[in-house]
Design a protein around this motif. Structure first.
Motif, PDB file in Angstrom:
ATOM      1  N   TYR A 254       0.855  -1.181   0.000  1.00 15.20           N
ATOM      2  CA  TYR A 254       0.000   0.000   0.000  1.00 15.20           C
ATOM      3  C   TYR A 254       0.895   1.236   0.000  1.00 15.20           C
ATOM      4  O   TYR A 254       2.002   1.209   0.551  1.00 15.20           O
ATOM      5  N   TYR A 255       0.421   2.314  -0.597  1.00 13.07           N
ATOM      6  CA  TYR A 255       1.127   3.590  -0.572  1.00 13.07           C
ATOM      7  C   TYR A 255       0.231   4.638   0.057  1.00 13.07           C
ATOM      8  O   TYR A 255      -0.987   4.616  -0.121  1.00 13.07           O
ATOM      9  N   GLU A 256       0.850   5.566   0.776  1.00 14.69           N
ATOM     10  CA  GLU A 256       0.125   6.667   1.413  1.00 14.69           C
ATOM     11  C   GLU A 256       0.866   7.964   1.110  1.00 14.69           C
ATOM     12  O   GLU A 256       2.030   8.112   1.496  1.00 14.69           O
ATOM     13  N   ASN A 257       0.212   8.883   0.428  1.00 13.63           N
ATOM     14  CA  ASN A 257       0.811  10.202   0.172  1.00 13.63           C
ATOM     15  C   ASN A 257       0.746  11.038   1.435  1.00 13.63           C
ATOM     16  O   ASN A 257      -0.227  10.966   2.180  1.00 13.63           O
ATOM     17  N   TYR A 258       1.778  11.837   1.663  1.00 14.72           N
ATOM     18  CA  TYR A 258       1.759  12.737   2.815  1.00 14.72           C
ATOM     19  C   TYR A 258       2.409  14.061   2.437  1.00 14.72           C
ATOM     20  O   TYR A 258       3.255  14.121   1.547  1.00 14.72           O
ATOM     21  N   GLY A 259       2.026  15.132   3.100  1.00 12.76           N
ATOM     22  CA  GLY A 259       2.694  16.421   2.995  1.00 12.76           C
ATOM     23  C   GLY A 259       2.368  17.259   1.778  1.00 12.76           C
ATOM     24  O   GLY A 259       3.055  18.230   1.511  1.00 12.76           O
TER      25      GLY A 259
ATOM     26  N   ALA B 144       2.211  18.818  -1.958  1.00 13.91           N
ATOM     27  CA  ALA B 144       3.090  18.880  -3.122  1.00 13.91           C
ATOM     28  C   ALA B 144       4.561  18.668  -2.755  1.00 13.91           C
ATOM     29  O   ALA B 144       5.334  18.128  -3.540  1.00 13.91           O
ATOM     30  N   ALA B 145       4.955  19.085  -1.586  1.00 11.68           N
ATOM     31  CA  ALA B 145       6.355  18.945  -1.174  1.00 11.68           C
ATOM     32  C   ALA B 145       6.577  17.713  -0.304  1.00 11.68           C
ATOM     33  O   ALA B 145       7.649  17.532   0.249  1.00 11.68           O
ATOM     34  N   GLY B 146       5.578  16.868  -0.194  1.00 10.21           N
ATOM     35  CA  GLY B 146       5.657  15.703   0.692  1.00 10.21           C
ATOM     36  C   GLY B 146       6.318  14.509   0.040  1.00 10.21           C
ATOM     37  O   GLY B 146       7.210  14.636  -0.794  1.00 10.21           O
ATOM     38  N   GLY B 147       5.848  13.354   0.396  1.00  9.48           N
ATOM     39  CA  GLY B 147       6.413  12.120  -0.116  1.00  9.48           C
ATOM     40  C   GLY B 147       5.384  11.011  -0.075  1.00  9.48           C
ATOM     41  O   GLY B 147       4.184  11.261   0.002  1.00  9.48           O
ATOM     42  N   VAL B 148       5.891   9.786  -0.092  1.00 13.33           N
ATOM     43  CA  VAL B 148       5.017   8.625  -0.122  1.00 13.33           C
ATOM     44  C   VAL B 148       5.514   7.600   0.896  1.00 13.33           C
ATOM     45  O   VAL B 148       6.699   7.258   0.905  1.00 13.33           O
ATOM     46  N   ASN B 149       4.605   7.144   1.755  1.00 17.32           N
ATOM     47  CA  ASN B 149       4.922   6.054   2.674  1.00 17.32           C
ATOM     48  C   ASN B 149       4.631   4.729   1.997  1.00 17.32           C
ATOM     49  O   ASN B 149       3.682   4.609   1.224  1.00 17.32           O
ATOM     50  N   LEU B 150       5.437   3.728   2.326  1.00 18.67           N
ATOM     51  CA  LEU B 150       5.238   2.366   1.850  1.00 18.67           C
ATOM     52  C   LEU B 150       4.796   1.523   3.034  1.00 18.67           C
ATOM     53  O   LEU B 150       5.448   1.512   4.079  1.00 18.67           O
ATOM     54  N   ILE B 151       3.677   0.829   2.871  1.00 17.26           N
ATOM     55  CA  ILE B 151       3.158  -0.047   3.907  1.00 17.26           C
ATOM     56  C   ILE B 151       3.015  -1.435   3.301  1.00 17.26           C
ATOM     57  O   ILE B 151       2.465  -1.571   2.208  1.00 17.26           O
ATOM     58  N   VAL B 152       3.523  -2.452   3.994  1.00 20.87           N
ATOM     59  CA  VAL B 152       3.358  -3.825   3.541  1.00 20.87           C
ATOM     60  C   VAL B 152       2.545  -4.558   4.594  1.00 20.87           C
ATOM     61  O   VAL B 152       2.934  -4.604   5.765  1.00 20.87           O
ATOM     62  N   ASN B 153       1.416  -5.100   4.164  1.00 21.40           N
ATOM     63  CA  ASN B 153       0.552  -5.867   5.055  1.00 21.40           C
ATOM     64  C   ASN B 153       0.611  -7.338   4.686  1.00 21.40           C
ATOM     65  O   ASN B 153       0.698  -7.688   3.512  1.00 21.40           O
ATOM     66  N   ILE B 154       0.545  -8.173   5.702  1.00 24.64           N
ATOM     67  CA  ILE B 154       0.483  -9.618   5.530  1.00 24.64           C
ATOM     68  C   ILE B 154      -0.965 -10.043   5.762  1.00 24.64           C
ATOM     69  O   ILE B 154      -1.581  -9.627   6.735  1.00 24.64           O
ATOM     70  N   ILE B 155      -1.470 -10.884   4.878  1.00 19.19           N
ATOM     71  CA  ILE B 155      -2.823 -11.416   5.035  1.00 19.19           C
ATOM     72  C   ILE B 155      -2.718 -12.910   5.317  1.00 19.19           C
ATOM     73  O   ILE B 155      -2.119 -13.646   4.523  1.00 19.19           O
ATOM     74  N   ASN B 156      -3.241 -13.332   6.466  1.00 16.22           N
ATOM     75  CA  ASN B 156      -3.294 -14.752   6.793  1.00 16.22           C
ATOM     76  C   ASN B 156      -4.447 -15.351   5.994  1.00 16.22           C
ATOM     77  O   ASN B 156      -5.592 -14.961   6.176  1.00 16.22           O
ATOM     78  N   GLN B 157      -4.133 -16.283   5.111  1.00 13.21           N
ATOM     79  CA  GLN B 157      -5.143 -16.821   4.201  1.00 13.21           C
ATOM     80  C   GLN B 157      -6.199 -17.666   4.905  1.00 13.21           C
ATOM     81  O   GLN B 157      -7.318 -17.781   4.425  1.00 13.21           O
ATOM     82  N   LYS B 158      -5.839 -18.250   6.051  1.00 10.56           N
ATOM     83  CA  LYS B 158      -6.805 -19.084   6.782  1.00 10.56           C
ATOM     84  C   LYS B 158      -7.817 -18.235   7.548  1.00 10.56           C
ATOM     85  O   LYS B 158      -9.001 -18.492   7.534  1.00 10.56           O
ATOM     86  N   SER B 159      -7.322 -17.203   8.245  1.00 13.48           N
ATOM     87  CA  SER B 159      -8.215 -16.375   9.065  1.00 13.48           C
ATOM     88  C   SER B 159      -8.648 -15.092   8.357  1.00 13.48           C
ATOM     89  O   SER B 159      -9.489 -14.355   8.862  1.00 13.48           O
ATOM     90  N   ASN B 160      -8.017 -14.786   7.217  1.00 16.51           N
ATOM     91  CA  ASN B 160      -8.269 -13.562   6.463  1.00 16.51           C
ATOM     92  C   ASN B 160      -7.940 -12.304   7.276  1.00 16.51           C
ATOM     93  O   ASN B 160      -8.467 -11.229   7.033  1.00 16.51           O
ATOM     94  N   LYS B 161      -7.060 -12.442   8.271  1.00 12.90           N
ATOM     95  CA  LYS B 161      -6.642 -11.313   9.098  1.00 12.90           C
ATOM     96  C   LYS B 161      -5.463 -10.608   8.430  1.00 12.90           C
ATOM     97  O   LYS B 161      -4.511 -11.246   7.991  1.00 12.90           O
ATOM     98  N   GLU B 162      -5.544  -9.277   8.374  1.00 14.35           N
ATOM     99  CA  GLU B 162      -4.507  -8.470   7.748  1.00 14.35           C
ATOM    100  C   GLU B 162      -3.727  -7.727   8.824  1.00 14.35           C
ATOM    101  O   GLU B 162      -4.303  -7.162   9.746  1.00 14.35           O
TER     102      GLU B 162
END
Length: 146
Positions: A53-58, A60-78
């Motif tokens: 996932y990406y999240e813009n912040y700040g 025009a002069a800001g940047g982009v955060n990178l978020i990596v989520n793990i999804i458990n396929q059995k429980s569907n928990k992220e």
């Protein structure tokens, strides 16, 4: 008498704050919609998938955060496993069924790390690593520890 009452109220508010921080602080970022990048990368045994996932912040002069989520396929928990400034070249790769390799680099900085799912997290600035609940549950890595 009034001073004593004010002190008691202050202490109660402080205790409630600490309780909230302990009970409810998580290292989870659940961004949906346009901020999702690509298809999930499934682990070799199919138990987990990793989603960028990406999240813009700040503005025009800001940047982009990178978020990596793990999804458990059995429980569907992220659950979030990685949080950093996006450096430009981002690749997810499974080294084995429980180890996710996150490649995040540019010509100036490298935020590459291998993480054991459910045991380790990465927070670039280490803010999450300061929380008692996170320290108790995970090995927390930051940019100074990789």
């Amino acid at each position: 008498m009034l001073k004593k009452l004010i002190k008691v109220i202050f202490v109660v508010i402080l205790l409630l704050f600490f309780y909230y921080e302990y009970k409810y602080f998580t290292f989870d970022f659940m961004y949906k919609g346009d901020l999702k990048d690509g298809k999930p990368v499934v682990s070799p045994n199919g138990d987990y998938s990793a989603q960028i996932y990406y999240e813009n912040y700040g503005g025009a002069a800001g940047g982009v955060n990178l978020i990596v989520n793990i999804i458990n396929q059995k429980s569907n928990k992220e659950q979030t496993i990685y949080f950093s400034d996006a450096k430009g070249n981002v690749i997810l790769n499974w080294k084995d069924p429980n180890v996710l390799s996150v490649t995040n680099y540019d010509q100036f900085e490298n935020r590459n790390v291998d993480l054991i799912v459910g045991k380790e997290i990465y927070d670039e600035n280490g803010g999450a690593c300061q929380h008692y609940k996170i320290k108790k549950q995970y090995v927390c890595k930051d940019k100074d520890s990789i």
